[in-house]
Structure formats: C-alpha cells, structure tokens
Write an enzyme that holds these catalytic residues in place. Structure first.
Site, PDB file in Angstrom:
ATOM      1  N   SER B 154       8.929  15.313   8.312  1.00  0.00           N
ATOM      2  CA  SER B 154       8.128  16.249   7.534  1.00  0.00           C
ATOM      3  C   SER B 154       8.655  16.306   6.090  1.00  0.00           C
ATOM      4  O   SER B 154       8.760  15.263   5.449  1.00  0.00           O
ATOM      5  CB  SER B 154       8.165  17.624   8.206  1.00  0.00           C
ATOM      6  OG  SER B 154       7.132  18.433   7.720  1.00  0.00           O
ATOM      7  N   ARG B 224       4.507  32.271   8.125  1.00  0.00           N
ATOM      8  CA  ARG B 224       5.067  31.469   9.207  1.00  0.00           C
ATOM      9  C   ARG B 224       4.041  31.220  10.309  1.00  0.00           C
ATOM     10  O   ARG B 224       3.962  30.132  10.871  1.00  0.00           O
ATOM     11  CB  ARG B 224       6.295  32.189   9.781  1.00  0.00           C
ATOM     12  CG  ARG B 224       6.911  31.522  10.987  1.00  0.00           C
ATOM     13  CD  ARG B 224       7.406  30.134  10.662  1.00  0.00           C
ATOM     14  NE  ARG B 224       8.260  29.612  11.725  1.00  0.00           N
ATOM     15  CZ  ARG B 224       8.779  28.403  11.726  1.00  0.00           C
ATOM     16  NH1 ARG B 224       8.541  27.584  10.724  1.00  0.00           N
ATOM     17  NH2 ARG B 224       9.546  27.995  12.705  1.00  0.00           N
ATOM     18  N   ASP B 319      -0.646  14.505  15.247  1.00  0.00           N
ATOM     19  CA  ASP B 319      -0.183  15.246  14.066  1.00  0.00           C
ATOM     20  C   ASP B 319      -1.322  15.295  13.052  1.00  0.00           C
ATOM     21  O   ASP B 319      -1.744  14.264  12.538  1.00  0.00           O
ATOM     22  CB  ASP B 319       1.038  14.524  13.487  1.00  0.00           C
ATOM     23  CG  ASP B 319       1.656  15.238  12.287  1.00  0.00           C
ATOM     24  OD1 ASP B 319       1.048  16.196  11.761  1.00  0.00           O
ATOM     25  OD2 ASP B 319       2.754  14.827  11.876  1.00  0.00           O
ATOM     26  N   HIS B 352       2.408  17.909  15.007  1.00  0.00           N
ATOM     27  CA  HIS B 352       3.467  17.637  14.030  1.00  0.00           C
ATOM     28  C   HIS B 352       4.855  17.932  14.602  1.00  0.00           C
ATOM     29  O   HIS B 352       5.825  17.223  14.321  1.00  0.00           O
ATOM     30  CB  HIS B 352       3.206  18.496  12.793  1.00  0.00           C
ATOM     31  CG  HIS B 352       4.151  18.260  11.666  1.00  0.00           C
ATOM     32  ND1 HIS B 352       4.254  17.044  11.035  1.00  0.00           N
ATOM     33  CD2 HIS B 352       5.046  19.074  11.048  1.00  0.00           C
ATOM     34  CE1 HIS B 352       5.174  17.133  10.081  1.00  0.00           C
ATOM     35  NE2 HIS B 352       5.670  18.348  10.070  1.00  0.00           N
ATOM     36  N   ASP B 353       4.941  18.988  15.411  1.00  0.00           N
ATOM     37  CA  ASP B 353       6.210  19.417  16.007  1.00  0.00           C
ATOM     38  C   ASP B 353       6.883  18.324  16.848  1.00  0.00           C
ATOM     39  O   ASP B 353       8.074  18.434  17.147  1.00  0.00           O
ATOM     40  CB  ASP B 353       5.964  20.623  16.914  1.00  0.00           C
ATOM     41  CG  ASP B 353       6.639  21.874  16.369  1.00  0.00           C
ATOM     42  OD1 ASP B 353       7.195  21.791  15.262  1.00  0.00           O
ATOM     43  OD2 ASP B 353       6.611  22.906  17.059  1.00  0.00           O
TER      44      ASP B 353
END
Lengths: 216, 385
Positions: B154, B224, B319, B352-353
């Site tokens: 990232s 967040r 992602d 993405h994680d």
C-alpha cells in the site's frame, strides 16, 4: 560461501529434468546473454539458462498459477500475454527471445514475430508441425481433424488456432524477410530428427520445427 | 463516543539527526528524529539488510508487540525466524514514517520555533520522497550502502517505488505490494471524506486540539471507518458479516445493529487510541500527492530508466483500492526501461487487506523471490551462516 552455494544450486538444478526440446534450445543460446522466454511455463528453461549458462534470463507467462510457481522458485517471471504485452519492451532489449510450442496458440502470430525481432536480436521459435505424415494420414484416411500427442484437443476447444507446417513457416520467413540462421526438426520425444538438409522430409517426419531467426 | 484523551507519549527506539532535512515543500526541518525497530543481525559485509515500509496507519512495530495496543506486529506473520522475511538470515529495519506519530518527527513533535508546543496542524507538508529521505538517513547511519531489499504494501509500496527511483544503486531488490505509482481520483476522494470528517469534529479546534487536551475522536473514527471499507472487498464483508444482526434475531427498526456496523465502530474507536489526527491528515496528503510520473513529463518509465534493481510486484485480485491495473501500469513502465521484473496477481477475495493476511501464495511468492535474489546477490545460504 557464495561460490559454494551457487555450485550447490547448479548441481541441484542439473539433476532436475527438463523437456528435451528445451535442452536443445538452451544449447543454441550463447552463455551470458539476455534472454526472454515467452510462455515460459514454470520457468524450467530460464532457471536452466541462469544456472548453467550464466544468462540474464526472464520469463513471460499467461497462466497465473504457473507464474506464481516460477516466482516462488526465485525466477524472474511476470504474468503477461504474448499478443498484447511485448509492445512494452524497448527495442533490442534481449539477445534471444524464445517462443516454444506457443506460436500456434497466439492470436496474431505475424505481429508476435515482428515484436520478437524488434525487442531481440534473435528469435528462437518452436511449434508442432501440422505437416507430419501421421496428421496428414488421419485427415486423408479418417476424414476428421487429427488427434495426436501435440494436437490433443477437439477442434472446437483447441487453443491452437493457428496450426502451420514447417514449410509454411519457411514461406513466412521468406515473405517477412527473416533470415533462418538455423533450423531443426524434432521427433515426438523432442530429440533432434535427422532431416536437417531436406525441408520436405522434415515436414513429413518432423514432429516439431525449431527455428533461429534474425532480421535481415 | 465518550471523550478520549490523547494517547500517552512513550519512548521509542530512535536516532536524532541534528543536521535536519530540507523538505520537498521548500521548508526545512531543523532536526529530524527517525524512530525504528530492527530484527535479526547485520552481517559483516552489511549486505543482508531489508527495509520494510509501513502503510498509512502502520508503524515501525512490524514484528514485535505494539507498545500501545499490546497486539502482535502488523507483519508478524511474515517477518521472523523461518518466515518469508527470515530474520535468521536478514537484518530487517522498519521505521516510523516522517509525519507519523510513533516517535518519528511529525505533528506531535516539538515545533521548531515553539519548542514547548507540538507542530500540530502547522507541521510542514511532507511527501513520500521526504519519508524515503528520512529512511535513507537511518540506513546511512547503519553504514549500509545498499539495501538487499525494500519491501512494503500500500503506502509502503509507494515508498518502495520511490526508493527504487531516487536511490537505485542503494536498492538491490524492490517489492511493492498492492500499490501503485499514484493515487487514483477515487483514492483521493475517499481520503478527502476522511479528512473532512476530522475537520468537522468540533474537538478538532483547527488542528490545535492538543491545547484543549482532547482529540477529534469522532472525526478520526469516521475517517478510519470509511478507509476500512476500502481495505475490504464486498465478498469479504459479506462472508464476515452478511446481514447478520448483533444481539437480535429480527429487525425492529429501533436499536438493532448490523454486525458490520458494530465492527466498523469498533475499528474506529480502537484506531483513535493509537493514532494522531494531524498525522492522519499529513500522511493521507502525502499519499494523494505522490505521483512518480509527475515531474518526468508523465512518463513513468523514466523513473526507472536503466535500473539494475530486481523488482517483484504483487497485486490481489479483489483489491479495488490498488487494483491489479495500477500494478500493471508500474510493470509496463518497468519493462519499458528493460528492468528485471517479476509480477504476480494473487487470487484472493480479501481485498486490499490481503497483503497483511495469511495468503499462502503471496507468502510463497515473496519467499521465493527473496531466495532467488539472495542467490543473485551471492548471499550465503541459511544453513552456512
């Protein structure tokens, strides 16, 4: 020690079996040269070229599972498509570009060959020979699309959409102005077949054609 | 949300560079502190160092317990003895980025002109390249002239690309994961929603919330929560939560809560206990500003012309924050420069994680690439160390 480790990995690699036709191709490549293997599979040839001939060998492969396996073995391989991704390479980036048993499956063989000889001094191309007597006999006598070890998928699901014969390929090289530096016919084991001097016989008895081309 | 106090200032391992550092914005930091953690040991030739770059809300605690949260390092599944980034073999460095809030110079550090106040909202804008320059100071401090590898996901991947572009001779191998050469308009848009949420919090106090002894906890939590959605795929959210309710069996429209809601609220409230709002603004700006092609006439390949660094790029199929397309753009630019590139798209539904999670294909790929590069670099094998 670095030297010892390199030697150990070389030995480990030499013990690993490689397709016979890949061995023949490896023998055509000068040590220390820059090589791109298009359709490199799990990277057997580029691993061999690095370990035994000190080449800067890289690979391009369509199938992501094979790419992952190759990279996980420490080989510089990227996922990409011969039909669309060769355009990104700069002119003359390589000494050899290799395309084994893949030309018949690409969408635009002519453009792929043009790109290969743009990005590289030499192109090494192998393909299954559709002129082999057994294929001819099956079509002549059976009246149906031939099925062999190389041509083993039904006509409606084969990825091999551009079959050609050794003589067809000679004609193409002539029309495109490519110099055939070397050529070989291989038998069904991938060994060199003894038809070196007679293209017509090679076209009848060779299971694969193997060509080294350069631009005029 | 109840009033939350700013998280405690604790001591981090750090090096202070009293000479300071010029920033891309034209301003100067009179002194720079780089907080870091290391794992494993540096060999005599100083040739086995791997720098790990963290993402937006990460920090230097990649492989050991976090001093504030008490949780395992964010890459503890990847960095350690016998793991893909093997600390038995490599000397692993991870720094807190410039602008961060875990000990490196950032908005919580003392103001250059007003030493008794923090920088706060007055902290100069920093870039990804500034972050990399600060890391370079630490690498030089260790006497390492070439890093064996720089690895990050990232925003960490942005730093990896910046390292390879700015200090090509100092990077033997580069592994940008789930990243890209710039933020898309969509990436910037999501970041802006987060920033506006922070600005809208009355406790933000124009960035000087520290004067009031409070933090803009609601705004930062919302930032967040929005960001967290972008880290997950639709399939991952469905698999984890679906439409399940928390402590209820059917919807009543009164006070029932979907599980996904309480999950996001938990993510938000946990985050504000370990992250500074001004740092969040600073770092998201740096990410949005990042564009490797910008000062190269839009030609990304010029960032890597003639590079001898070996690259391995990894993307994840689900992602959508840094989709495979963004990675492929970098791959194509690299091969235009005739660089040595490996590129794999890992099949995963975790979004993405995935770069932080146990993805066996990803871990195998990384381990294999590192082993191959170590061979090329002539590093001794593990058993002979």
């Amino acid at each position: 020690m670095p030297d010892g480790s390199l030697r150990a990995s070389r030995q480990a690699h030499a013990a690993h079996h490689m397709r016979v036709d890949l061995q023949l191709i490896a023998d055509l490549v000068k040590p220390g040269s820059r090589v791109l293997d298009i359709g490199c599979g799990d990277g057997a040839l580029i691993g061999h070229l690095f370990h035994t001939r000190g080449c800067d060998a890289r690979g391009l492969e369509l199938d992501m599972a094979l790419v992952t396996r190759a990279v996980a073995h420490g080989l510089p391989v990227m996922q990409g498509d011969a039909d669309t991704d060769l355009v990104y390479y700069p002119d003359q980036a390589f000494d050899y570009v290799v395309l084994t048993r893949t030309l018949q499956a690409v969408e635009r063989p002519l453009e792929v060959l043009q790109q290969m000889l743009r990005i590289s001094t030499r192109a090494i191309v192998s393909f299954p020979n559709f002129g082999h007597w057994y294929l001819r006999a099956q079509l002549l006598l059976g009246g149906r699309m031939p099925m062999t070890k190389s041509w083993n998928r039904m006509w409606y699901e084969t990825p091999n959409i551009h079959p050609c014969t050794i003589q067809d390929f000679f004609d193409l090289c002539k029309a495109e102005g490519y110099v055939v530096e070397q050529w070989l016919a291989l038998d069904d084991e991938g060994h060199r077949a003894p038809w070196r001097r007679f293209p017509q016989l090679a076209n009848l008895f060779g299971e694969q054609g193997l060509f080294v081309l350069r631009r005029r | 949300m109840d009033q939350i106090e700013p998280f405690a200032e604790i001591t981090h391992q750090a090096v202070v560079f009293p000479e300071g550092m010029a920033l891309d914005c034209g301003r100067m930091l009179r002194q720079v502190t780089v907080a870091y953690r290391t794992y494993g040991s540096l060999n005599a030739e100083r040739s086995n160092a791997i720098l790990i770059c963290h993402a937006l809300t990460g920090d230097q605690y990649a492989a050991d317990t976090h001093p504030l949260t008490g949780r395992a390092g964010w890459w503890a599944n990847l960095v350690g003895p016998g793991l893909p980034i093997d600390t038995d073999r490599f000397f692993v460095i991870c720094t807190n980025v410039l602008g961060g809030c875990m000990g490196s110079t950032g908005p919580r550090s003392p103001h250059d002109d007003k030493p008794h106040e923090p920088w706060g909202h007055d902290f100069p804008p920093v870039t990804i390249r500034d972050m990399v320059r600060a890391q370079k100071k630490l690498v030089d401090h260790f006497g390492i002239s070439q890093l064996f590898a720089v690895i990050g996901g990232s925003m960490g991947g942005m730093q990896v690309l910046e390292w390879a572009a700015t200090y090509p001779e100092a990077v033997f191998a580069a592994v940008p994961i789930a990243s890209g050469a710039h933020h898309s308009a969509q990436n910037i848009a999501y970041n802006e929603v987060g920033r506006q949420a922070i600005f809208a919090d009355p406790d933000f106090n124009n960035g000087e919330y520290w004067r009031l002894g409070v933090i803009p906890a609601r705004g930062l939590a919302v930032a967040r929560m929005v960001a967290h959605i972008t880290y997950l795929s639709e399939a991952a959210l469905t698999r984890k939560f679906g439409r399940r309710l928390r402590d209820a069996s059917s919807l009543t429209l009164l006070d029932d809560k979907f599980e996904v809601e309480s999950y996001l609220q938990y993510q938000g409230s946990a985050f504000v206990r370990r992250f500074d709002a001004n740092s969040y603004l600073s770092i998201t700006r740096a990410m949005d500003f990042f564009d490797l092609a910008f000062d190269r006439d839009g030609d990304l390949s010029r960032a890597f012309a003639g590079t001898r660094t070996r690259f391995c790029l990894v993307s994840f199929s689900s992602d959508w924050l840094f989709p495979t397309k963004a990675t492929r753009e970098v791959v194509n630019a690299l091969i235009r420069g005739a660089a040595n590139v490996s590129f794999v798209e890992i099949m995963s539904d975790k979004g993405h994680d995935a770069f932080l999670l146990d993805e066996p294909d990803f871990h195998r790929t990384l381990a294999g690439f590192i082993a191959g590069c170590a061979d090329h670099r002539g590093l001794p094998h593990k058993e002979t160390v």
